[in-house]
Structures are given as C-alpha cells and as structure tokens.
Write a protein that holds these residues in place. Structure first.
Motif, PDB file in Angstrom:
ATOM      1  N   HIS A  96      39.008  62.934  57.885  1.00  0.00           N
ATOM      2  CA  HIS A  96      39.585  61.804  58.616  1.00  0.00           C
ATOM      3  C   HIS A  96      39.947  62.234  60.028  1.00  0.00           C
ATOM      4  O   HIS A  96      40.105  63.417  60.317  1.00  0.00           O
ATOM      5  N   ASN A  97      40.053  61.248  60.880  1.00  0.00           N
ATOM      6  CA  ASN A  97      40.521  61.451  62.236  1.00  0.00           C
ATOM      7  C   ASN A  97      41.333  60.235  62.636  1.00  0.00           C
ATOM      8  O   ASN A  97      41.064  59.120  62.168  1.00  0.00           O
ATOM      9  N   HIS A  98      42.350  60.459  63.477  1.00  0.00           N
ATOM     10  CA  HIS A  98      43.145  59.356  63.997  1.00  0.00           C
ATOM     11  C   HIS A  98      42.687  59.004  65.413  1.00  0.00           C
ATOM     12  O   HIS A  98      42.320  59.886  66.182  1.00  0.00           O
ATOM     13  N   PHE A  99      42.752  57.719  65.716  1.00  0.00           N
ATOM     14  CA  PHE A  99      42.338  57.241  67.028  1.00  0.00           C
ATOM     15  C   PHE A  99      43.454  56.411  67.644  1.00  0.00           C
ATOM     16  O   PHE A  99      44.137  55.638  66.943  1.00  0.00           O
ATOM     17  N   ALA A 100      43.620  56.599  68.932  1.00  0.00           N
ATOM     18  CA  ALA A 100      44.619  55.816  69.649  1.00  0.00           C
ATOM     19  C   ALA A 100      44.220  54.343  69.630  1.00  0.00           C
ATOM     20  O   ALA A 100      43.047  53.998  69.499  1.00  0.00           O
ATOM     21  N   THR A 101      45.224  53.494  69.765  1.00  0.00           N
ATOM     22  CA  THR A 101      44.967  52.061  69.716  1.00  0.00           C
ATOM     23  C   THR A 101      45.808  51.354  70.765  1.00  0.00           C
ATOM     24  O   THR A 101      46.835  51.865  71.212  1.00  0.00           O
ATOM     25  N   ASP A 102      45.355  50.181  71.154  1.00  0.00           N
ATOM     26  CA  ASP A 102      46.171  49.314  71.994  1.00  0.00           C
ATOM     27  C   ASP A 102      46.204  47.942  71.353  1.00  0.00           C
ATOM     28  O   ASP A 102      45.696  47.733  70.252  1.00  0.00           O
ATOM     29  N   SER A 103      46.803  46.989  72.028  1.00  0.00           N
ATOM     30  CA  SER A 103      46.987  45.664  71.419  1.00  0.00           C
ATOM     31  C   SER A 103      45.665  44.979  71.096  1.00  0.00           C
ATOM     32  O   SER A 103      45.589  44.146  70.194  1.00  0.00           O
ATOM     33  N   SER A 104      44.585  45.347  71.792  1.00  0.00           N
ATOM     34  CA  SER A 104      43.299  44.700  71.542  1.00  0.00           C
ATOM     35  C   SER A 104      42.574  45.284  70.339  1.00  0.00           C
ATOM     36  O   SER A 104      41.562  44.750  69.912  1.00  0.00           O
ATOM     37  N   ALA A 105      43.056  46.393  69.815  1.00  0.00           N
ATOM     38  CA  ALA A 105      42.388  47.035  68.674  1.00  0.00           C
ATOM     39  C   ALA A 105      43.377  47.329  67.562  1.00  0.00           C
ATOM     40  O   ALA A 105      43.191  48.260  66.786  1.00  0.00           O
ATOM     41  N   ASP A 106      44.417  46.540  67.482  1.00  0.00           N
ATOM     42  CA  ASP A 106      45.443  46.770  66.481  1.00  0.00           C
ATOM     43  C   ASP A 106      45.013  46.148  65.147  1.00  0.00           C
ATOM     44  O   ASP A 106      44.464  45.058  65.107  1.00  0.00           O
ATOM     45  N   LEU A 107      45.260  46.867  64.049  1.00  0.00           N
ATOM     46  CA  LEU A 107      44.984  46.355  62.702  1.00  0.00           C
ATOM     47  C   LEU A 107      46.284  46.183  61.939  1.00  0.00           C
ATOM     48  O   LEU A 107      47.219  46.981  62.093  1.00  0.00           O
ATOM     49  N   LYS A 108      46.316  45.182  61.072  1.00  0.00           N
ATOM     50  CA  LYS A 108      47.467  44.965  60.194  1.00  0.00           C
ATOM     51  C   LYS A 108      47.164  45.412  58.769  1.00  0.00           C
ATOM     52  O   LYS A 108      48.075  45.658  57.990  1.00  0.00           O
ATOM     53  N   HIS A 109      45.869  45.473  58.409  1.00  0.00           N
ATOM     54  CA  HIS A 109      45.446  45.810  57.052  1.00  0.00           C
ATOM     55  C   HIS A 109      44.516  47.027  57.097  1.00  0.00           C
ATOM     56  O   HIS A 109      43.770  47.201  58.062  1.00  0.00           O
ATOM     57  N   PRO A 110      44.477  47.831  56.035  1.00  0.00           N
ATOM     58  CA  PRO A 110      43.344  48.754  55.884  1.00  0.00           C
ATOM     59  C   PRO A 110      42.063  47.948  55.726  1.00  0.00           C
ATOM     60  O   PRO A 110      42.060  46.888  55.095  1.00  0.00           O
ATOM     61  N   VAL A 111      40.983  48.439  56.301  1.00  0.00           N
ATOM     62  CA  VAL A 111      39.705  47.730  56.278  1.00  0.00           C
ATOM     63  C   VAL A 111      38.614  48.662  55.762  1.00  0.00           C
ATOM     64  O   VAL A 111      38.441  49.773  56.274  1.00  0.00           O
ATOM     65  N   LEU A 112      37.893  48.198  54.741  1.00  0.00           N
ATOM     66  CA  LEU A 112      36.722  48.912  54.226  1.00  0.00           C
ATOM     67  C   LEU A 112      35.471  48.320  54.846  1.00  0.00           C
ATOM     68  O   LEU A 112      35.222  47.112  54.724  1.00  0.00           O
ATOM     69  N   ASP A 113      34.679  49.144  55.516  1.00  0.00           N
ATOM     70  CA  ASP A 113      33.361  48.757  56.018  1.00  0.00           C
ATOM     71  C   ASP A 113      32.355  49.201  54.958  1.00  0.00           C
ATOM     72  O   ASP A 113      31.833  50.314  54.976  1.00  0.00           O
ATOM     73  N   ALA A 114      32.105  48.329  53.983  1.00  0.00           N
ATOM     74  CA  ALA A 114      31.428  48.723  52.751  1.00  0.00           C
ATOM     75  C   ALA A 114      30.006  49.218  52.971  1.00  0.00           C
ATOM     76  O   ALA A 114      29.564  50.172  52.323  1.00  0.00           O
ATOM     77  N   ASP A 115      29.263  48.583  53.859  1.00  0.00           N
ATOM     78  CA  ASP A 115      27.869  48.972  54.053  1.00  0.00           C
ATOM     79  C   ASP A 115      27.724  50.335  54.729  1.00  0.00           C
ATOM     80  O   ASP A 115      26.734  51.030  54.511  1.00  0.00           O
ATOM     81  N   ILE A 116      28.692  50.709  55.539  1.00  0.00           N
ATOM     82  CA  ILE A 116      28.622  51.988  56.247  1.00  0.00           C
ATOM     83  C   ILE A 116      29.314  53.090  55.451  1.00  0.00           C
ATOM     84  O   ILE A 116      28.898  54.238  55.473  1.00  0.00           O
ATOM     85  N   GLY A 117      30.370  52.749  54.723  1.00  0.00           N
ATOM     86  CA  GLY A 117      31.001  53.719  53.840  1.00  0.00           C
ATOM     87  C   GLY A 117      32.187  54.444  54.430  1.00  0.00           C
ATOM     88  O   GLY A 117      32.269  55.675  54.366  1.00  0.00           O
ATOM     89  N   TYR A 118      33.134  53.712  55.006  1.00  0.00           N
ATOM     90  CA  TYR A 118      34.360  54.334  55.508  1.00  0.00           C
ATOM     91  C   TYR A 118      35.478  53.305  55.439  1.00  0.00           C
ATOM     92  O   TYR A 118      35.251  52.093  55.303  1.00  0.00           O
ATOM     93  N   VAL A 119      36.705  53.807  55.537  1.00  0.00           N
ATOM     94  CA  VAL A 119      37.890  52.952  55.608  1.00  0.00           C
ATOM     95  C   VAL A 119      38.624  53.294  56.897  1.00  0.00           C
ATOM     96  O   VAL A 119      38.721  54.467  57.275  1.00  0.00           O
ATOM     97  N   ILE A 120      39.150  52.284  57.558  1.00  0.00           N
ATOM     98  CA  ILE A 120      39.996  52.510  58.718  1.00  0.00           C
ATOM     99  C   ILE A 120      41.339  51.842  58.458  1.00  0.00           C
ATOM    100  O   ILE A 120      41.397  50.673  58.074  1.00  0.00           O
TER     101      ILE A 120
END
Length: 415
Positions: free
Chosen positions: A275-299
């Motif tokens: 895993h790696n952490h990435f900086a975020t700003d208001s335009s890329a803020d998430l409220k939920h964990p998200v699974l990108d099922a076809d690619i195979g990762y969770v953010i």
C-alpha cells in the motif's frame, strides 16, 4: 518469572483482540511480540470491517483473467516464477475451494462470524475509548465493465438472502455519493452494512493500551523460543522468562515456523500486498472505501491520506519488495480519482496469512494440549479479530460458544 493463565504470541489485531476477550473473562494474560502491537500485517489493510456475508477472495475462473495471471500481466495477482514450485500444491487446493458450490459453503460457514463482527468491534472500540476511528457509511464497489458486474450478481444475491444490505447504483448515483470519482465505470454497489476505520494501526494500539490499562502485560520476544514445561509454556522475553499455563498462537504469517517446531504442519500460504498513501485535497476527497473491481485495488480514506492497497503477490514471505502491481495500477487509479503525491517514499509491504479454503483456524492445536490457534484470517484479519477472539475465549473456558466452532478448527486439514 512472570506467570499468567494465558500467554498470547502475536500482537496484531487478532492477538490483541483475543487478549481482551480472555481478560474480560477474568484470566490473566501476557501478550508477546517481537515488535510493538499492530506494526506487522495489521498495519496495512483497507480498514474495512465486513458485513453479514462477503464472498472470500477466490481463485479466478474467468479465462481472460487466468491468461493475464499466467502471463504475469494482471494488476490483481502476481507471482515470482521461481516460487511457483513451492506454492503449486496450495494453489491447486485453493482453486478447488473456489468452485461455486464450495464458495457457497464457505459463505454460510463464515456467516456466524461475519454477522457479529461489527458488533464485537464496536464493543471493544467503546470500551477502549476509540469509537472515533469508526465509520458506518459502508463502502462502494465499482465495475468498469458490465461482464464483471454480471459475474458478481450470484454473490450479491446470496448475500441478500443472508442479510446483506446494499444498493445497486448507476454511474450518476455513485458519483453523487462520491463526487470526486470520474465516471469511467458502468455499475456500482453501495454496501451499507459494512463499516471501516480511519487508522487500523490506531485501532490496534487503542486495544493494546486498553489491555494494559486493565492489568495486562506486554513483552517483547521471539516466539521461536517457546518451550513446553511441566507447568505450562515458557517464552524467553526481553523482560526475562514468562510462563503461561496455556498459550495461544496468533502469529499470522509467522505461525507456521513455530508450529513446525512443535510437529504441526497446516497448509498456510502467504499473500503479499502493498500500500501507499497519497495526499488529497477537496477535489479528491473520499468518504467511503472504494473497490475498483476490474483493476483489483481498494482506495480508502485514512488519517495518513488516501491509502491505495494492491491485490495479491505470491513470493517468499521475506523476499525483497517488488511493487510491480502498484506501479501498474497507479495510472488506472489516477483515471478514477485525482491523487496527489505519494506520502511515503517507499510503499509498505505486508503478508496476509491464508489457508486454501479462505477460512481461519480457530481452536485447539491437535495433539498439543494447552496450545491454541487463531491465525490464517487472510484478507479478513481486521474484520474477524474481535469475533474470533471471542470464539476462542469461549472455547478455552468451556463456555457454550455463540456458534459451532468445528468448521474453523485445524482438524479439517488433517482428516
């Protein structure tokens, strides 16, 4: 020499939760690890606490995905070719366990644990003063292509029958829930009965602090020094020898080494992940964990930033890091979400302990009186730590357990 009723080896989320469950029942407990609580496998996960029914991570049966994996081009799974001879038998067993009828059995067998997992976490979080880490807004699974969504429908239907609460969303609905997402997917599922935490390491540390504040003892030591004595089990620690009348092995991917010394061999494999952490700003803020099922990762949104976690890598547990999957999926993640710069210079690497049937081992060690096992939780360690700790504590004390413990015991691999 310090003595206790139960000596627990391993201070990840599983070991610490088990220590609290035994302590709640009046036993004296010493918790031992070579590192501070939560700093190994328990540190690196998506922070998700699963709901009533979640299909296990399975061996793919789709021909296209199998070809991608065989050619080592998949973002969801990768292997070291030199390691294949050592893992081949486990992979065959895992493939057999991924048959549809077997998956349905596993889903039903795990339901008593999964359906109680969140409530057990909430109880421990409350007593540890750590409810602030908990988010009860669910998680979102995205499907970029219709075939991948169609393939998951049977699992969704089984989950609905077993009490799962979820909503099927179109692209617009999902983007209203998470405005930062780019609409490059066709389908989405919002699982409302799934929770998450904002800092898995913080949760484990809070549980460990609560354990110590209630009189529990933490020691540092090498589990391989464990010796059987007439009065119990002895561990050499940095604070001197410690003795437990009984001992619990909760060492995750390191359990097999100790158990092999004691003559017990169970089919555990290690699925490495990054895993790696990435900086975020208001335009890329998430409220939920998200699974990108076809690619195979969770953010997942974490206190450290947005945490991007990879799929599985098959290699020796202690082999050097090869974060190829992370490098491959990053362009796809950037297409989905505007990520800032990486917070860490190097990705984190951890090892998930997995049995081929995807269920943990929880219960007594065969032919080793006084030794108990709770390990092999795979991708569900954070979810299952408190509830399997409760099941083991009830079994050890001869209480009537909340569910039949036999499906999770080691004997299933020895018959």
């Amino acid at each position: 020499m310090k003595q206790c009723d139960v000596l627990i080896l391993g201070a990840g989320i599983v070991g610490v939760s088990t220590a609290l469950q035994l302590q709640k029942r009046g036993l004296s407990v010493i918790l031992g690890d070579r590192r501070s609580p939560g700093e190994e496998t328990s540190y690196g996960n998506s922070g998700v606490i699963g709901g009533p029914s979640v299909y296990p991570v399975t061996f793919p049966r789709n021909a296209r995905k199998l070809v991608e994996i065989a050619l080592n081009r998949s973002t969801a799974a990768r292997y070291n070719p030199a390691f294949l001879p050592y893992i081949a038998g486990w992979l065959v067993a895992h493939y057999r366990s991924s048959a549809p009828e077997r998956l349905e059995y596993v889903a039903h067998a795990m339901h008593p644990l999964m359906s109680r997992a969140l409530a057990e976490h909430e109880s421990l979080l409350d007593s540890a003063g750590a409810l602030g880490y908990l988010r009860r807004n669910g998680w979102i699974s995205l499907y970029r292509h219709s075939p991948s969504y169609e393939a998951v429908k049977p699992a969704l239907e089984l989950g609905r029958e077993m009490g799962r609460v979820f909503s099927v969303l179109d692209t617009a609905d999902a983007c209203r829930l998470e405005p930062a997402l780019n609409p490059i997917f066709r389908h989405a599922v919002h699982s409302q009965d799934i929770a998450s935490v904002s800092d898995p390491l913080g949760v484990t540390r809070a549980y460990a602090d609560h354990f110590r504040s209630n009189g529990g003892t933490f020691v540092t030591g090498d589990a391989r020094s464990l010796k059987r004595q007439k009065s119990g089990w002895q561990l050499d620690s940095g604070e001197g020898p410690v003795m437990g009348r009984e001992v619990v092995v909760a060492l995750g991917p390191w359990s097999s080494e100790l158990l092999a010394q004691l003559g017990l061999h169970l089919p555990l494999a290690v699925q490495r992940g990054y895993h790696n952490h990435f900086a975020t700003d208001s335009s890329a803020d998430l409220k939920h964990p998200v699974l990108d099922a076809d690619i195979g990762y969770v953010i997942s949104p974490m206190e450290q930033g947005l945490r991007l976690t990879t799929g599985v890598e098959f290699d020796r547990r202690d082999a050097r890091p090869t974060p190829v999957q992370l490098e491959r999926l990053l362009p796809q993640a950037h297409r989905l979400l505007k990520l800032g710069p990486a917070v860490e210079k190097q990705p984190w690497l951890g090892a998930r302990p997995c049995f081929p049937d995807t269920m943990p081992v929880v219960g007594p060690a065969p032919k080793l009186p006084g030794l108990w096992l709770t390990y092999g939780h795979g991708h569900m360690g954070l979810t299952l730590g408190p509830i399997t700790g409760r099941l083991l504590a009830e079994t050890m004390l001869g209480e009537t357990p909340f569910t039949d413990p036999r499906p999770y015991q080691a004997e299933r691999f020895l018959n």
